[in-house]
Design a protein around this motif. Structure first.
Motif, PDB file in Angstrom:
ATOM      1  N   SER A  71     -35.005  38.255 -34.274  1.00  0.00           N
ATOM      2  CA  SER A  71     -36.221  37.631 -33.774  1.00  0.00           C
ATOM      3  C   SER A  71     -36.053  36.125 -33.813  1.00  0.00           C
ATOM      4  O   SER A  71     -35.142  35.599 -34.445  1.00  0.00           O
ATOM      5  N   ARG A  72     -36.983  35.462 -33.130  1.00  0.00           N
ATOM      6  CA  ARG A  72     -36.841  34.008 -33.012  1.00  0.00           C
ATOM      7  C   ARG A  72     -38.209  33.354 -33.066  1.00  0.00           C
ATOM      8  O   ARG A  72     -39.149  33.804 -32.404  1.00  0.00           O
ATOM      9  N   ASP A  73     -38.295  32.293 -33.851  1.00  0.00           N
ATOM     10  CA  ASP A  73     -39.493  31.471 -33.928  1.00  0.00           C
ATOM     11  C   ASP A  73     -39.178  30.161 -33.215  1.00  0.00           C
ATOM     12  O   ASP A  73     -38.473  29.301 -33.757  1.00  0.00           O
ATOM     13  N   ARG A  74     -39.716  30.001 -32.021  1.00  0.00           N
ATOM     14  CA  ARG A  74     -39.373  28.813 -31.225  1.00  0.00           C
ATOM     15  C   ARG A  74     -39.935  27.543 -31.851  1.00  0.00           C
ATOM     16  O   ARG A  74     -39.346  26.467 -31.745  1.00  0.00           O
ATOM     17  N   ASP A  75     -41.101  27.659 -32.485  1.00  0.00           N
ATOM     18  CA  ASP A  75     -41.706  26.466 -33.090  1.00  0.00           C
ATOM     19  C   ASP A  75     -40.841  25.925 -34.220  1.00  0.00           C
ATOM     20  O   ASP A  75     -40.810  24.716 -34.469  1.00  0.00           O
ATOM     21  N   LYS A  76     -40.160  26.818 -34.920  1.00  0.00           N
ATOM     22  CA  LYS A  76     -39.332  26.416 -36.056  1.00  0.00           C
ATOM     23  C   LYS A  76     -37.853  26.320 -35.687  1.00  0.00           C
ATOM     24  O   LYS A  76     -37.022  25.993 -36.540  1.00  0.00           O
ATOM     25  N   ASN A  77     -37.516  26.639 -34.445  1.00  0.00           N
ATOM     26  CA  ASN A  77     -36.101  26.684 -34.036  1.00  0.00           C
ATOM     27  C   ASN A  77     -35.273  27.518 -35.001  1.00  0.00           C
ATOM     28  O   ASN A  77     -34.173  27.125 -35.420  1.00  0.00           O
ATOM     29  N   THR A  78     -35.820  28.645 -35.353  1.00  0.00           N
ATOM     30  CA  THR A  78     -35.174  29.510 -36.344  1.00  0.00           C
ATOM     31  C   THR A  78     -35.040  30.922 -35.799  1.00  0.00           C
ATOM     32  O   THR A  78     -35.956  31.430 -35.158  1.00  0.00           O
TER      33      THR A  78
END
Length: 122
Positions: A71-78
């Motif tokens: 999965s990816r959290d775009r706000d955290k670039n993680t």
């Protein structure tokens, strides 16, 4: 240049779970696809799981399908790799990568993290 920092590796029991994280920083870090390769002792490096930058597409190696979730959290670039039902053969150094999305491969890596060791044992 993009920097990738992994965390979350360690020791897990057979059948257990671990979650890896990879934080990306640097210019245009958020615009690249990201994912994971792994390298086990005595084996060739192999792709594990990938996600595009939106994120709308994922790719998994057959050996981890149904057990691992990226999965990816775009706000955290993680990007995260949730690993469940771990097996001894999942033991490896896991490397975070980022690069261009590839419909067949998942990611054509341009940047690599330092790696984090995952050990699965009874």
């Amino acid at each position: 240049q993009v920097q990738l920092v992994e965390s979350g590796g360690g020791l897990a029991q057979i059948g257990g779970s671990l979650r890896l994280s990879c934080a990306a920083s640097g210019r245009s870090a958020g615009s690249y696809a990201m994912g994971w390769f792994r390298h086990a002792p005595g084996k060739e490096r192999e792709p594990v799981a990938f996600v595009n930058w939106r994120p709308t597409n994922t790719r998994y190696a057959d050996s981890v399908k149904g057990r691992f979730t990226i999965s990816r959290d775009r706000d955290k670039n993680t990007v995260y790799l949730q690993m469940n039902s771990l097996k001894p053969e999942d033991t490896a150094v896991y490397y975070c990568v980022s690069g261009a999305w590839d419909l067949r491969l998942g990611v054509r890596p341009t940047y690599w993290g330092q790696g984090t060791l995952v050990t699965v044992s009874s």
